[in-house]
Design an enzyme around this catalytic site. Structure first.
Site, short mmCIF file in Angstrom:
data_model
loop_
_atom_site.label_atom_id
_atom_site.label_comp_id
_atom_site.label_asym_id
_atom_site.label_seq_id
_atom_site.Cartn_x
_atom_site.Cartn_y
_atom_site.Cartn_z
N LYS A 153 -5.95 5.16 -7.50
CA LYS A 153 -5.03 4.48 -6.59
C LYS A 153 -3.63 5.02 -6.89
CE LYS A 153 -4.30 -0.07 -4.63
NZ LYS A 153 -4.18 0.46 -3.28
N1 PMP Z 1 -8.40 1.54 0.67
C1 PMP Z 1 -7.11 1.83 0.45
C2 PMP Z 1 -6.64 3.21 0.74
C3 PMP Z 1 -6.22 0.86 -0.01
O1 PMP Z 1 -4.94 1.15 -0.22
C4 PMP Z 1 -6.70 -0.45 -0.25
C5 PMP Z 1 -5.76 -1.52 -0.72
N2 PMP Z 1 -5.67 -1.55 -2.11
C6 PMP Z 1 -8.07 -0.72 -0.03
C7 PMP Z 1 -8.88 0.30 0.42
C8 PMP Z 1 -8.64 -2.06 -0.33
O2 PMP Z 1 -8.78 -2.22 -1.73
P1 PMP Z 1 -8.61 -3.64 -2.43
O3 PMP Z 1 -9.67 -4.52 -1.86
O4 PMP Z 1 -8.81 -3.37 -3.88
O5 PMP Z 1 -7.26 -4.13 -2.11
#
Ligand code: PMP
Length: 290
Positions: A153
């Site tokens: 991330k």
């Molecule tokens: N994909 C991307 C590219 C994101 O930025 C996010 C947000 N964090 C998600 C999916 C969803 O992930 P999460 O459920 O951990 O927020």
């Protein structure tokens, strides 16, 4: 940003508008860093441990040393939430490579920088949760796992930002990015699920998908609810012909999809969505008690 926004930085908590980082920070200069977005409900962070674990994994993957142990970061979160004027909101936890000489080599960035912002977050406005989102497939592609592992991330969101701009230009609520092979990955900041013949389907991370914490919750809940689930590659065709489709993310929570590229889906909000949405609300209520 609201007036309430606070920032934890270097052991201090201050109004977010007053928090500063250096123009020589490689997080700013090169997008060299990682982050997490975490919701809190009733003053309790939701699924903090998995978020911290993903932060640590992202750090390891880019060879970045977290400046603090996970327990100390969790304590910083609690201190921040204790001062935040609001029960519900969103945390943005960022670790940058820190200050270093110009040039992309992080070798001389001696001190990674951690800061955590707490604020309100308004997403899914204008009845999207009830009526469903209109989604386009963006021409901007998601970086593949061969370029940058999608499980990291990182602070590099430009593809997603360009796709988001496409959605706005097209008057749509959200965009879906394909990978270089033309298969479906995810929304700009959400994972994506479809339902076909009663089976819940979502692409595996290797297709170019962040391993979302909300995605993991939905898979867990689908198992509990007896909804068959499979991780599988999806083409745009699978979205156009799905019985239902929805997106998941920390900010978005769960959002049903009404149409994809102007093709209405047969059901929105669909049955699986409704079941999972109420199970998710229950999960949040159980894990984040007042
Ligand atoms: N994909 C991307 C590219 C994101 O930025 C996010 C947000 N964090 C998600 C999916 C969803 O992930 P999460 O459920 O951990 O927020």
């Amino acid at each position: 940003m609201s007036d309430q926004a606070l920032c934890w930085m270097d052991g201090e908590i201050l109004p977010a508008a007053q928090a500063r980082i250096s123009v020589l920070d490689h997080g700013l200069l090169y997008g060299d860093g990682i982050f997490e977005g975490i919701r809190f409900y009733h003053g309790q962070p939701f699924r903090l441990q998995p978020h911290l674990q993903r932060l640590l994994d992202s750090a390891k993957a880019i060879g970045l040393m977290l400046p603090m142990e996970l327990d100390a970061i969790a304590a910083a979160v609690q201190a921040l939430l204790a001062q935040f004027a609001g029960e519900n909101g969103y945390l943005r936890m960022v670790v940058t490579r820190g200050v270093g000489p110009l040039g992309i080599d992080p070798a001389q960035c001696a001190e990674p920088k951690l800061f955590i912002i707490a604020d309100q977050l308004r997403m899914a406005q204008g009845g999207i949760r009830e009526q469903g989102a209109s989604v386009i497939i963006a021409s901007t592609r998601r970086l593949g796992a061969d370029g940058l592992d999608p499980r990291i991330k990182s602070l590099n969101y430009l593809n997603h930002i360009l796709a988001r701009m496409e959605a706005t230009r097209a008057g749509a609520d959200e965009a879906v990015l394909l990978n270089a092979q033309g298969r479906v990955t995810e929304g700009t900041v959400e994972n994506l699920f479809i339902v076909r013949d009663g089976i819940l389907l979502t692409p595996p991370p290797i297709e170019g998908v962040l391993k979302g914490i909300t995605r993991d919750c939905i898979i867990e809940l689908a198992n509990q609810q007896g909804i068959p689930f499979q991780e599988t590659a999806l083409a745009p065709y699978d979205l156009y012909t799905a019985d239902e489709c929805f997106m998941t993310g920390t900010g978005a929570e769960l959002i049903p999809v009404r149409e994809v590229d102007g093709r209405p889906l047969s059901s929105c909000p669909g049955l699986a969505y409704q079941k999972l949405q109420s199970a998710f609300q229950q999960l949040v209520a159980e894990e984040c008690r007042p």
